[in-house]
Write an enzyme that holds these catalytic residues in place. Structure first.
Site, PDB file in Angstrom:
ATOM      1  N   LEU A  28       7.638  -8.951 -36.655  1.00  9.26           N
ATOM      2  CA  LEU A  28       7.157  -8.958 -35.086  1.00  9.26           C
ATOM      3  C   LEU A  28       6.894  -7.464 -34.632  1.00  9.26           C
ATOM      4  O   LEU A  28       6.568  -7.793 -33.400  1.00  9.26           O
ATOM      5  CB  LEU A  28       8.059  -9.923 -34.404  1.00  9.26           C
ATOM      6  CG  LEU A  28       8.185 -11.514 -35.030  1.00  9.26           C
ATOM      7  CD1 LEU A  28       9.156 -12.205 -34.037  1.00  9.26           C
ATOM      8  CD2 LEU A  28       6.885 -11.969 -35.069  1.00  9.26           C
ATOM      9  N   ARG A  29       7.357  -6.701 -35.198  1.00  6.89           N
ATOM     10  CA  ARG A  29       7.377  -5.267 -34.655  1.00  6.89           C
ATOM     11  C   ARG A  29       5.844  -4.835 -34.055  1.00  6.89           C
ATOM     12  O   ARG A  29       5.482  -4.234 -33.256  1.00  6.89           O
ATOM     13  CB  ARG A  29       8.089  -4.183 -35.255  1.00  6.89           C
ATOM     14  CG  ARG A  29       8.159  -3.016 -34.774  1.00  6.89           C
ATOM     15  CD  ARG A  29       8.839  -1.912 -35.396  1.00  6.89           C
ATOM     16  NE  ARG A  29      10.460  -2.213 -35.350  1.00  6.89           N
ATOM     17  CZ  ARG A  29      10.988  -2.163 -36.301  1.00  6.89           C
ATOM     18  NH1 ARG A  29      10.821  -1.637 -37.313  1.00  6.89           N
ATOM     19  NH2 ARG A  29      12.556  -2.367 -36.190  1.00  6.89           N
TER      20      ARG A  29
END
Length: 341
Positions: free
Chosen positions: A278-279
Site C-alpha cells: 500500500l506504499r
C-alpha cells in the site's frame, strides 16, 4: 567556491524539478530516485534545490536539532530542556550531504573520536554523515553501485528516522531524518528492491531530443561557467519566486483535504497496476497533496493525481512478461483509463 546553478534556470527536466519540489514541500514522501543518461543535470538539480530552500532554525549541536519539536531532540538537547535550560538557536542552510561510493560504515553512522580518546582518555562520539544530513538531504550518486551493508544501514535509519550506535563502549542515539536523493545510470546495474521501495518518487531523465531545448541548456551552462556570480544574480528573482512558492506550500499543506472519492480513485489506479503493498497509494496521495499545496488549492483533485502518478508509481510495478512496454507507458495507460481528465 562557485555558487550553485540556479534552480529556475534548469531547462528540459520539468519532471525531475517537480519531484524535487514536492519532496521539499513534504519530506515524509520518502525521497527521490533519479535514473538516466550521464550529463543530464541530475546532480545539478539536487544542489540547485538545496541552494534555493529557506534556512531553518536549529539548535547548536552536532545534529542541528529542531528546537520546536521535543520528539526530534538529541539526548544532549533533551537533557538541557529537562534541566530547564534554554537551547542556543541559530539559522542554518538546509544540509546537503554527499555519501560517496566506498564509504565506510564508521563514516556513515559515526564512531569513537580517536583523537579525544588518545589525548584525554575520554570516550566521545564523532558524528557521521547521517548526523550531518539530519533535517536535510542525503545525496548518493551512482546509488545502484552502493555496497550492500551500507544499503542495509540506510534502510534501517530511513525507516526509523533515528541512528543508533552501539560499539566500542559507546551507546548513542540521535535523530537522522533526511530526504534521500539517489541518482544513477541504469546501464551500470539495477537497484536492490528493498532500497528501491524506500524512494517515494522515481524520475527517468534522458538527453533532450528537442533542438531548442538542447541549445537552451548549453547556452545557459556556458553563461554560468563564464561568470557564475552574474548568472546567479540574473536568475535571483525567479529563484526567489520558487522559494516563496515552497514556503507557502509548506504552510498550506496541513489544510489540503483528500476526499474519499480521491482515495477511491487512487486505490483503483494502484489495483489496476498491481502495485505491491500500500506504499504506492500512500505516496501518491502525499505527492498529490503537496502538488495541491504548491497550487494553493484547498483539496486534491484529479489533475493533481494525474500530475504525480508516474513519478509515484513507475518504480513500484511488477514486471509483466506479457507486456513489453515500459513502466512509464503502463502507468500512463492506467491513468488515462482510471483518471480521465
Amino acid at each position: 567556491m562557485a555558487p550553485a546553478f540556479p534552480f529556475s534556470a534548469i531547462a528540459g527536466q520539468d519532471e525531475m524539478k517537480l519531484a524535487m519540489t514536492i519532496a521539499a514541500v513534504d519530506s515524509s514522501i520518502g525521497g527521490v530516485l533519479v535514473f538516466g543518461d550521464r550529463g543530464t543535470g541530475k546532480s545539478t538539480v539536487v544542489r540547485a534545490l538545496a541552494g534555493l530552500l529557506p534556512s531553518i532554525r536549529a539548535a547548536e549541536c552536532p545534529y542541528h536539532c529542531n528546537p520546536d519539536k521535543e520528539d526530534d531532540l538529541c539526548e544532549h538537547c533533551a537533557e538541557r530542556r529537562a534541566q530547564g535550560k534554554s537551547l542556543k538557536v541559530r539559522r542554518i542552510d538546509v544540509p546537503v550531504v554527499d555519501l560517496p561510493l566506498g564509504v565506510t560504515e564508521d563514516r556513515v553512522v559515526g564512531a569513537l573520536d580517536l583523537e579525544r580518546a588518545l589525548t584525554d582518555g575520554e570516550k566521545a562520539f564523532e558524528p557521521g554523515l547521517l548526523a550531518r544530513a539530519n533535517r536535510g538531504f542525503l545525496y548518493i550518486d551512482e546509488v545502484n553501485l552502493l555496497e550492500d551493508h551500507i544499503v542495509d544501514l540506510l534502510l534501517d535509519v530511513a525507516a526509523s528516522g533515528e541512528n543508533v550506535v552501539e560499539r566500542e563502549g559507546l551507546s548513542v542515539r540521535h535523530p537522522a531524518k533526511f530526504v534521500l536523493i539517489g541518482s544513477g545510470n541504469p546501464e551500470e546495474g539495477e537497484l536492490r528492491p528493498q532500497l528501491l521501495d524506500r524512494f517515494g518518487l522515481s524520475v527517468e531523465v534522458s538527453t533532450p531530443e528537442d533542438l531548442h531545448t538542447r541549445m537552451q541548456v548549453i547556452r545557459r551552462r556556458d553563461d554560468y561557467e563564464s561568470d557564475p556570480a552574474a548568472f546567479v544574480e540574473r536568475w535571483k528573482r525567479k529563484d526567489g519566486q520558487v522559494r516563496r512558492q515552497i514556503e507557502r506550500a509548506r504552510e498550506h499543506l496541513p489544510q489540503v483535504e483528500v476526499s474519499d472519492a480521491m482515495l477511491e480513485r487512487t486505490s483503483q489506479l494502484c489495483m489496476a497496476l498491481g502495485t505491491d503493498g500500500l506504499r504506492g497509494e500512500l505516496t501518491l496521495i502525499r505527492a498529490a497533496r503537496a502538488a495541491a499545496a504548491l497550487d494553493q488549492a484547498d483539496a486534491v483533485d484529479v489533475s493533481h493525481l494525474r500530475r504525480v502518478a508516474s513519478v509515484a508509481l513507475r518504480h513500484r510495478l511488477r514486471r509483466d512478461p506479457l507486456d513489453e512496454s515500459g513502466s512509464t507507458t503502463r502507468v500512463q495507460r492506467a491513468v488515462e483509463e482510471h483518471l480521465p481528465a
